[in-house]
Design a protein around this motif. Sequence first.
Motif, short mmCIF file in Angstrom:
data_model
loop_
_atom_site.label_atom_id
_atom_site.label_comp_id
_atom_site.label_asym_id
_atom_site.label_seq_id
_atom_site.Cartn_x
_atom_site.Cartn_y
_atom_site.Cartn_z
N UNK A 271 102.83 20.97 10.33
CA UNK A 271 104.22 20.63 10.13
C UNK A 271 104.49 19.14 10.34
N UNK A 272 105.35 18.62 9.47
CA UNK A 272 105.79 17.25 9.57
C UNK A 272 107.31 17.24 9.74
N UNK A 273 107.81 16.14 10.27
CA UNK A 273 109.25 16.05 10.50
C UNK A 273 110.03 16.24 9.21
N UNK A 274 109.46 15.76 8.11
CA UNK A 274 110.16 15.86 6.82
C UNK A 274 110.26 17.30 6.30
N UNK A 275 109.55 18.22 6.96
CA UNK A 275 109.63 19.63 6.56
C UNK A 275 110.90 20.29 7.08
N UNK A 276 111.64 19.57 7.91
CA UNK A 276 112.94 20.10 8.36
C UNK A 276 113.86 20.23 7.15
N UNK A 277 114.23 21.47 6.85
CA UNK A 277 115.00 21.74 5.63
C UNK A 277 115.37 23.22 5.65
N UNK A 278 116.11 23.64 4.64
CA UNK A 278 116.35 25.07 4.43
C UNK A 278 115.33 25.59 3.44
N UNK A 279 114.84 26.79 3.70
CA UNK A 279 113.86 27.42 2.82
C UNK A 279 114.47 28.69 2.25
N UNK A 280 114.53 28.73 0.93
CA UNK A 280 115.23 29.80 0.23
C UNK A 280 114.23 30.75 -0.42
N UNK A 281 114.40 32.02 -0.14
CA UNK A 281 113.62 33.07 -0.78
C UNK A 281 114.47 33.61 -1.93
N UNK A 282 113.89 33.77 -3.09
CA UNK A 282 114.67 34.25 -4.25
C UNK A 282 113.80 35.21 -5.05
N UNK A 283 114.43 36.27 -5.52
CA UNK A 283 113.72 37.28 -6.29
C UNK A 283 114.31 37.36 -7.69
N UNK A 284 113.47 37.49 -8.67
CA UNK A 284 113.92 37.78 -10.02
C UNK A 284 113.82 39.29 -10.23
N UNK A 285 114.96 39.96 -10.30
CA UNK A 285 114.92 41.41 -10.44
C UNK A 285 114.38 41.87 -11.79
N UNK A 286 114.43 40.97 -12.77
CA UNK A 286 113.90 41.31 -14.08
C UNK A 286 114.84 42.18 -14.87
N UNK A 287 114.30 42.87 -15.82
CA UNK A 287 115.13 43.62 -16.76
C UNK A 287 115.17 42.86 -18.06
N UNK A 288 115.46 43.57 -19.13
CA UNK A 288 115.43 42.97 -20.45
C UNK A 288 116.35 41.76 -20.53
N UNK A 289 115.75 40.62 -20.79
CA UNK A 289 116.53 39.41 -20.96
C UNK A 289 117.10 38.83 -19.70
N UNK A 290 116.96 39.50 -18.57
CA UNK A 290 117.58 38.99 -17.35
C UNK A 290 116.60 38.13 -16.58
#
Lengths: 112, 115
Positions: free
Chosen positions: A78-97
């Motif tokens: 870890x470095x000091x510059x790693x201080x941040x928000x970390x976002x988890x995101x899921x693509x639920x998928x589905x036709x065209x979504x």
Amino acid sequence: GQNIDQPTEMTATEGAIVQINCTYQTSGFNGLFWYQQHAGEAPTFLSYNVLDGLEEKGRFSSFLSRSKGYSYLLLKELQMKDSASYLCAVSPGGTGRRALTFGSGTRLQVQP
Amino acid sequence: EAGVTQFPSHSVIEKGQTVTLRCDPISGHDNLYWYRRVMGKEIKFLLHFVKESKQDESGMPNNRFLAERTGGTYSTLKVQPAELEDSGVYFCASSLRGFSGNTIYFGEGSWLTVV
């Protein structure tokens, strides 16, 4: 419905290793993303997992278990510059979504 | 190469007024997305364009919000009339054609405050 959970805040020491967990319950699954966001800046892409297992990219690694609806982001040296928000995101998928469903983010504070 | 750019970066308007946010995606990116983050909440999807067509607008909160992408290049998001609960950060993102794990690049966001 869609539900993504991750811890609100974490604190770690410079040089150490930290693991940020993310659990999800979505109606479909077409991949999981991790983003880093510094205050006032754009979310920056870190990783993408669609198959089970570990993806390593330098100091950052991301793991996925689809059967458990679980992922983690591992940050090494870890470095000091790693201080941040970390976002988890899921693509639920589905036709065209291709919409991403985001968690609320984990605010990581790296201390000297 | 320029990233996703958004304008304005900050806007303060009165309730009832109109605001138009602009997004310029990365050149060559067919997919353009709008997201929003209101205070204390997670980033939420608003809509997705493929070129000039609306592929998915399931996240648009109500008919006070109008998004356009004429010509399939830049996009605008208009809020008319603005309400207090519309305050937040509006993010635009873009990605190449096709999915298969393509990276989705975000802009820095347009911060909207409705007073």
